[in-house]
Design a protein around this motif. Structure first.
Motif, PDB file in Angstrom:
ATOM      1  N   MET A   1       0.777  -1.253  -0.159  1.00 23.41           N
ATOM      2  CA  MET A   1      -0.014  -0.002   0.116  1.00 23.41           C
ATOM      3  C   MET A   1       0.778   1.236  -0.107  1.00 23.41           C
ATOM      4  O   MET A   1       0.379   2.324  -0.521  1.00 23.41           O
ATOM      5  CB  MET A   1      -1.069  -0.174   1.223  1.00 23.41           C
ATOM      6  N   SER A   2       2.120   1.289   0.633  1.00 25.07           N
ATOM      7  CA  SER A   2       2.809   2.288   0.720  1.00 25.07           C
ATOM      8  C   SER A   2       3.370   2.728  -0.620  1.00 25.07           C
ATOM      9  O   SER A   2       3.493   3.853  -1.087  1.00 25.07           O
ATOM     10  CB  SER A   2       3.990   2.081   1.730  1.00 25.07           C
ATOM     11  N   THR A   3       3.841   1.763  -1.241  1.00 26.85           N
ATOM     12  CA  THR A   3       4.433   1.883  -2.641  1.00 26.85           C
ATOM     13  C   THR A   3       3.271   2.266  -3.570  1.00 26.85           C
ATOM     14  O   THR A   3       3.415   3.300  -4.398  1.00 26.85           O
ATOM     15  CB  THR A   3       4.830   0.456  -3.388  1.00 26.85           C
ATOM     16  N   ARG A 203      -8.291  -6.644  -1.363  1.00 25.60           N
ATOM     17  CA  ARG A 203      -8.205  -8.274  -1.231  1.00 25.60           C
ATOM     18  C   ARG A 203      -7.189  -8.661  -0.111  1.00 25.60           C
ATOM     19  O   ARG A 203      -7.180  -9.513   0.845  1.00 25.60           O
ATOM     20  CB  ARG A 203      -8.251  -8.901  -2.481  1.00 25.60           C
ATOM     21  N   LYS A 204      -5.830  -8.178  -0.426  1.00 28.10           N
ATOM     22  CA  LYS A 204      -4.709  -8.525   0.218  1.00 28.10           C
ATOM     23  C   LYS A 204      -4.937  -8.244   1.875  1.00 28.10           C
ATOM     24  O   LYS A 204      -4.594  -9.005   2.740  1.00 28.10           O
ATOM     25  CB  LYS A 204      -3.536  -7.941  -0.384  1.00 28.10           C
ATOM     26  N   SER A 205      -5.455  -7.054   2.140  1.00 34.18           N
ATOM     27  CA  SER A 205      -5.775  -6.594   3.160  1.00 34.18           C
ATOM     28  C   SER A 205      -6.728  -7.477   3.949  1.00 34.18           C
ATOM     29  O   SER A 205      -6.494  -7.971   5.253  1.00 34.18           O
ATOM     30  CB  SER A 205      -6.328  -5.173   3.293  1.00 34.18           C
ATOM     31  N   LEU A 206      -7.753  -7.997   3.502  1.00 31.14           N
ATOM     32  CA  LEU A 206      -8.653  -8.733   4.047  1.00 31.14           C
ATOM     33  C   LEU A 206      -8.137 -10.138   4.201  1.00 31.14           C
ATOM     34  O   LEU A 206      -8.538 -10.628   5.256  1.00 31.14           O
ATOM     35  CB  LEU A 206      -9.943  -8.777   3.027  1.00 31.14           C
ATOM     36  N   ASP A 207      -7.467 -10.576   3.314  1.00 30.76           N
ATOM     37  CA  ASP A 207      -6.940 -12.170   3.364  1.00 30.76           C
ATOM     38  C   ASP A 207      -5.838 -12.186   4.215  1.00 30.76           C
ATOM     39  O   ASP A 207      -5.998 -13.008   5.044  1.00 30.76           O
ATOM     40  CB  ASP A 207      -6.481 -12.460   1.746  1.00 30.76           C
ATOM     41  N   GLU A 208      -5.107 -11.183   4.596  1.00 32.04           N
ATOM     42  CA  GLU A 208      -4.164 -11.096   5.546  1.00 32.04           C
ATOM     43  C   GLU A 208      -4.487 -10.874   6.837  1.00 32.04           C
ATOM     44  O   GLU A 208      -3.967 -10.854   7.977  1.00 32.04           O
ATOM     45  CB  GLU A 208      -2.961 -10.356   5.263  1.00 32.04           C
ATOM     46  N   ILE A 214      -1.023   3.208   6.485  1.00 36.05           N
ATOM     47  CA  ILE A 214      -1.174   4.450   5.897  1.00 36.05           C
ATOM     48  C   ILE A 214      -2.842   4.869   5.761  1.00 36.05           C
ATOM     49  O   ILE A 214      -3.162   6.077   5.829  1.00 36.05           O
ATOM     50  CB  ILE A 214      -0.496   4.442   4.480  1.00 36.05           C
ATOM     51  N   LEU A 215      -3.650   3.906   5.982  1.00 33.36           N
ATOM     52  CA  LEU A 215      -5.123   4.233   5.917  1.00 33.36           C
ATOM     53  C   LEU A 215      -5.637   4.356   7.324  1.00 33.36           C
ATOM     54  O   LEU A 215      -6.764   5.146   7.328  1.00 33.36           O
ATOM     55  CB  LEU A 215      -5.830   3.031   5.488  1.00 33.36           C
ATOM     56  N   LYS A 216      -4.633   4.491   8.205  1.00 29.18           N
ATOM     57  CA  LYS A 216      -5.059   4.865   9.525  1.00 29.18           C
ATOM     58  C   LYS A 216      -4.808   6.226   9.724  1.00 29.18           C
ATOM     59  O   LYS A 216      -5.357   6.916  10.826  1.00 29.18           O
ATOM     60  CB  LYS A 216      -4.127   4.084  10.801  1.00 29.18           C
ATOM     61  N   LEU A 217      -4.116   7.042   9.014  1.00 22.92           N
ATOM     62  CA  LEU A 217      -3.774   8.386   8.728  1.00 22.92           C
ATOM     63  C   LEU A 217      -5.251   9.316   9.039  1.00 22.92           C
ATOM     64  O   LEU A 217      -6.165   8.892   8.206  1.00 22.92           O
ATOM     65  CB  LEU A 217      -2.991   8.777   7.860  1.00 22.92           C
ATOM     66  N   ILE A 244      -9.555   7.198   0.220  1.00 26.78           N
ATOM     67  CA  ILE A 244      -9.493   5.774  -0.057  1.00 26.78           C
ATOM     68  C   ILE A 244      -9.547   4.912   1.383  1.00 26.78           C
ATOM     69  O   ILE A 244     -10.367   3.905   1.309  1.00 26.78           O
ATOM     70  CB  ILE A 244      -7.769   5.355  -0.669  1.00 26.78           C
ATOM     71  N   ALA A 245      -9.436   5.205   2.385  1.00 26.86           N
ATOM     72  CA  ALA A 245      -9.700   4.500   3.546  1.00 26.86           C
ATOM     73  C   ALA A 245     -11.249   4.601   3.816  1.00 26.86           C
ATOM     74  O   ALA A 245     -11.600   3.734   4.189  1.00 26.86           O
ATOM     75  CB  ALA A 245      -9.045   5.229   4.686  1.00 26.86           C
ATOM     76  N   LYS A 246     -11.933   5.816   3.286  1.00 22.99           N
ATOM     77  CA  LYS A 246     -13.295   5.561   3.667  1.00 22.99           C
ATOM     78  C   LYS A 246     -13.929   4.756   2.490  1.00 22.99           C
ATOM     79  O   LYS A 246     -15.230   4.285   2.632  1.00 22.99           O
ATOM     80  CB  LYS A 246     -13.753   7.216   3.576  1.00 22.99           C
ATOM     81  N   LEU A 247     -13.561   4.727   1.413  1.00 23.37           N
ATOM     82  CA  LEU A 247     -13.895   3.807   0.262  1.00 23.37           C
ATOM     83  C   LEU A 247     -13.704   2.505   0.752  1.00 23.37           C
ATOM     84  O   LEU A 247     -14.903   1.458   0.719  1.00 23.37           O
ATOM     85  CB  LEU A 247     -13.400   4.108  -0.936  1.00 23.37           C
ATOM     86  N   PHE A 248     -12.777   2.065   1.455  1.00 24.85           N
ATOM     87  CA  PHE A 248     -12.325   0.638   1.725  1.00 24.85           C
ATOM     88  C   PHE A 248     -13.580   0.144   2.990  1.00 24.85           C
ATOM     89  O   PHE A 248     -14.008  -0.668   2.964  1.00 24.85           O
ATOM     90  CB  PHE A 248     -11.008   0.668   2.442  1.00 24.85           C
TER      91      PHE A 248
END
Length: 285
Positions: A1-3, A203-208, A214-217, A244-248
């Motif tokens: 996500m940082s990249t 998908r990667k975030s949910l699976d792991e 960075i979405l917690k900022l 993006i965080a709100k979209l997720f």
């Protein structure tokens, strides 16, 4: 996500032009024709004051009358348009309400306990100290299991690529910039490009089971409650997340919402679509 964020920030710096905007002093309901009429009226008034000619006064008087009529009509149409869009576009309505509320600006000089300051950094530190004091840190056992579930609730979330693009499409015209430095309009313009990589990252975030840091900022904003405006204790904090965080979050809620809502009692109004403290009070009354 940082990249992914690094690539977006690089794109902003390299390709997005810098433009200086001047905030208009006119109300939001002023039309372009009404603003033009204001300048014509001011010019006619200046000419009359200089000449004291009755003909110049008549010209100014006619423009003043026209301004009053057009201003009344513009305001009426704006109110009607705002009310008609309450369901389809509630942001416009609440923006209008916010502008017409009493001023909630923070006092320039504030105090907390025995410390008083008007320095911006020190004021920020006082608010941070107050807001952090109302929370307690406690350890959470992430490996604990709940063995007494009575309902078959979803353990994962699934959403189509079209849902992501639809969520980004809602950012059209949104020029607000989140704490991640990205504006809604920028994400909207690139919705067709960003939808697929975002789907992979979500998908990667949910699976792991890991929510990206960075979405917690968030930007913590003090909201005045009541009492002395200079007292930091009379404010409550709200966290403003990035787009993006709100979209997720909205995609996850949309995925698990129907299953969770089906097991909630009808008296539950908080955090449910179409319900609020207002609907709760109406039912109770």
């Amino acid at each position: 996500m940082s990249t992914f964020y690094d690539a977006l920030h690089f794109s902003v710096l390299k390709w997005v032009p810098q433009v200086n905007y001047t905030k208009s002093n006119f109300p939001s309901w002023f039309s372009k024709d009404l603003i033009d009429l204001v300048f014509l009226k001011r010019r006619a008034h200046a000419i009359f004051k200089s000449s004291r000619n009755p003909l110049d006064y008549r010209e100014f008087s006619l423009l003043r009358s026209k301004y009053k009529l057009m201003s009344k009509n513009c305001h009426k149409k704006f109110i009607e348009r705002t009310e008609s869009q309450l369901c389809s576009n509630p942001k416009v309505f609440w923006k209008f309400i916010k502008k017409n509320k009493s001023c909630n600006d923070i006092s320039k000089t504030v105090y907390f306990n025995d410390i008083t300051s008007s320095n911006e950094k020190e004021v920020s530190d006082l608010f941070a100290k107050q807001f952090s004091s109302v929370y307690t840190e406690h350890s959470i056992n992430h490996y604990s299991t709940i063995s007494h579930l009575f309902y078959d609730l979803p353990s994962n979330c699934f959403f189509d690529l079209s849902f992501i693009e639809s969520g980004l499409s809602k950012l059209s015209g949104d020029k607000t910039i989140g704490p991640d430095g990205l504006s809604g309009e920028f994400l909207y313009m690139l919705k067709s490009v960003l939808s697929y990589p975002l789907s992979l990252l979500f998908r990667k975030s949910l699976d792991e089971g890991i929510y990206p840091d960075i979405l917690k900022l968030s930007t913590v904003k003090p909201i005045y409650k009541s009492g002395d405006k200079s007292n930091v204790a009379n404010y409550r904090p709200i966290s403003l997340l990035g787009h993006i965080a709100k979209l997720f979050d909205s995609l996850v809620l949309k995925s698990i919402g129907p299953a969770v809502s089906s097991i909630l009692i009808d008296e539950q109004h908080g955090f449910r679509s179409g319900r609020s403290t207002n609907t709760c009070n109406i039912v109770f009354f």
